[in-house]
Structure formats: C-alpha cells, structure tokens
Design an enzyme around this catalytic site. Structure first.
Site, short mmCIF file in Angstrom:
data_model
loop_
_atom_site.label_atom_id
_atom_site.label_comp_id
_atom_site.label_asym_id
_atom_site.label_seq_id
_atom_site.Cartn_x
_atom_site.Cartn_y
_atom_site.Cartn_z
N HIS A 170 22.19 -16.59 5.85
CA HIS A 170 22.44 -15.20 6.23
C HIS A 170 22.74 -14.40 4.96
O HIS A 170 23.26 -14.95 3.97
CB HIS A 170 23.65 -15.11 7.16
CG HIS A 170 23.40 -15.66 8.53
ND1 HIS A 170 24.12 -15.24 9.63
CD2 HIS A 170 22.53 -16.59 8.99
CE1 HIS A 170 23.71 -15.88 10.70
NE2 HIS A 170 22.74 -16.72 10.33
N GLU B 113 25.10 -12.38 4.24
CA GLU B 113 26.50 -12.42 3.83
C GLU B 113 26.84 -13.70 3.07
O GLU B 113 27.53 -13.66 2.05
CB GLU B 113 27.43 -12.31 5.05
CG GLU B 113 27.26 -11.04 5.84
CD GLU B 113 26.31 -11.19 7.03
OE1 GLU B 113 26.57 -10.57 8.07
OE2 GLU B 113 25.30 -11.92 6.92
N CYS C 131 28.35 -12.27 12.01
CA CYS C 131 28.49 -13.25 13.09
C CYS C 131 29.75 -14.09 12.84
O CYS C 131 30.45 -13.91 11.84
CB CYS C 131 27.25 -14.13 13.16
SG CYS C 131 27.06 -15.24 11.74
N CYS D 225 29.59 -15.97 9.42
CA CYS D 225 29.77 -15.08 8.27
C CYS D 225 31.18 -14.48 8.23
O CYS D 225 31.78 -14.37 7.15
CB CYS D 225 28.71 -13.99 8.29
SG CYS D 225 27.05 -14.66 8.02
#
Length: 142
Positions: free
Chosen positions: A42, A44, A72, A75
């Site tokens: 991801h 992040e 999410c 993260c």
C-alpha cells in the site's frame, strides 16, 4: 494526487501517500500491490519505509503523512507504530477506513500513540479519481 495517478499506470488502485518533515517531502509512494504482487504494498507502507530509511529512524513523530484515501487497518496500525505525528487524508473509506470511518484507531486510548487526524482534504478530487478508476475496471477481474 500525482502519486495516486502513478498507481493507475500499472493497474493499481489510485492511492498516493507523501511524508513531510519540516516542510520537506522525505518520502512519496503510491499503491503497488498489482505491480509487486504484494498485498502489503500500500502507498502508506511504502512511504513509511522510505521515510524511516531517509531519517535513519523508525520513529516519525515529527512527520505528517498525506494520503488520498483513509488508511486501512494495516496502514493505520503501521502509522501508529511509526509514531507519525499527523495524518491528513482525502477520501473517507467507508468499507475499510481505520482512522474514522469503519474503525478509529487514532481515538483508541488502549494504543500507545494517537496521531492527529485531518480528513476530507481534497476529498472530492480523491473520490473522483477512485470512481473513475473503478468505472474503467467494471467487467475486469482485479
């Protein structure tokens, strides 16, 4: 927003993240799950790793992360573990958001760190980009 757009070039969901310290961008990333075949890639997570490497420390207490979509659970957990000082995000994620929408990790007093949260910054632009991406994906297998 530019980082989010870069994700689309390789079929990834357009999410971008930037880490800033003292007004300087120290890390920038976009989703690369499809590119890397890595469920943890991801924006992040990639940005946190780059910021920690840049600073030579996993503690990012004096940093701000800007991200186009609400983080999410994975993260948000990484953000809290990295001690990021502030998180600014655009679009809320009603299905998976963990900083206010579905969960609110930043408000849980049982956790050892609580970043400041600013939401809805460039929310319209972030939401529009996501809607355009998913509109083109209808009928395709993701």
């Amino acid at each position: 927003m530019d980082e989010a757009r870069r994700a689309m070039s390789h079929g990834d969901v357009p999410v971008g993240a930037v880490v800033v310290r003292d007004g300087e961008v120290i890390a920038a990333a976009h989703n690369e799950r499809e590119l890397r075949n890595d469920p943890t890639a991801h924006a992040e997570i990639i940005a946190l790793r780059a910021a920690a490497k840049h600073l030579g420390s996993w503690r990012l207490t004096d940093c701000t992360m800007y991200v186009t979509l609400e983080p999410c659970t994975m993260c948000a957990g990484a953000i809290i573990n990295a001690r990021v000082g502030t998180v600014v995000f655009g679009a809320a994620d009603l299905k998976a958001g963990a900083l206010g929408s579905l969960y609110n990790f930043a408000a849980d007093p049982r956790l050892n760190h609580a970043p400041l949260i600013r939401h809805s910054v460039l929310a319209h632009e972030s939401t529009t980009l996501l809607q355009e991406f998913f509109g083109t994906q209808r009928g395709r297998k993701l």
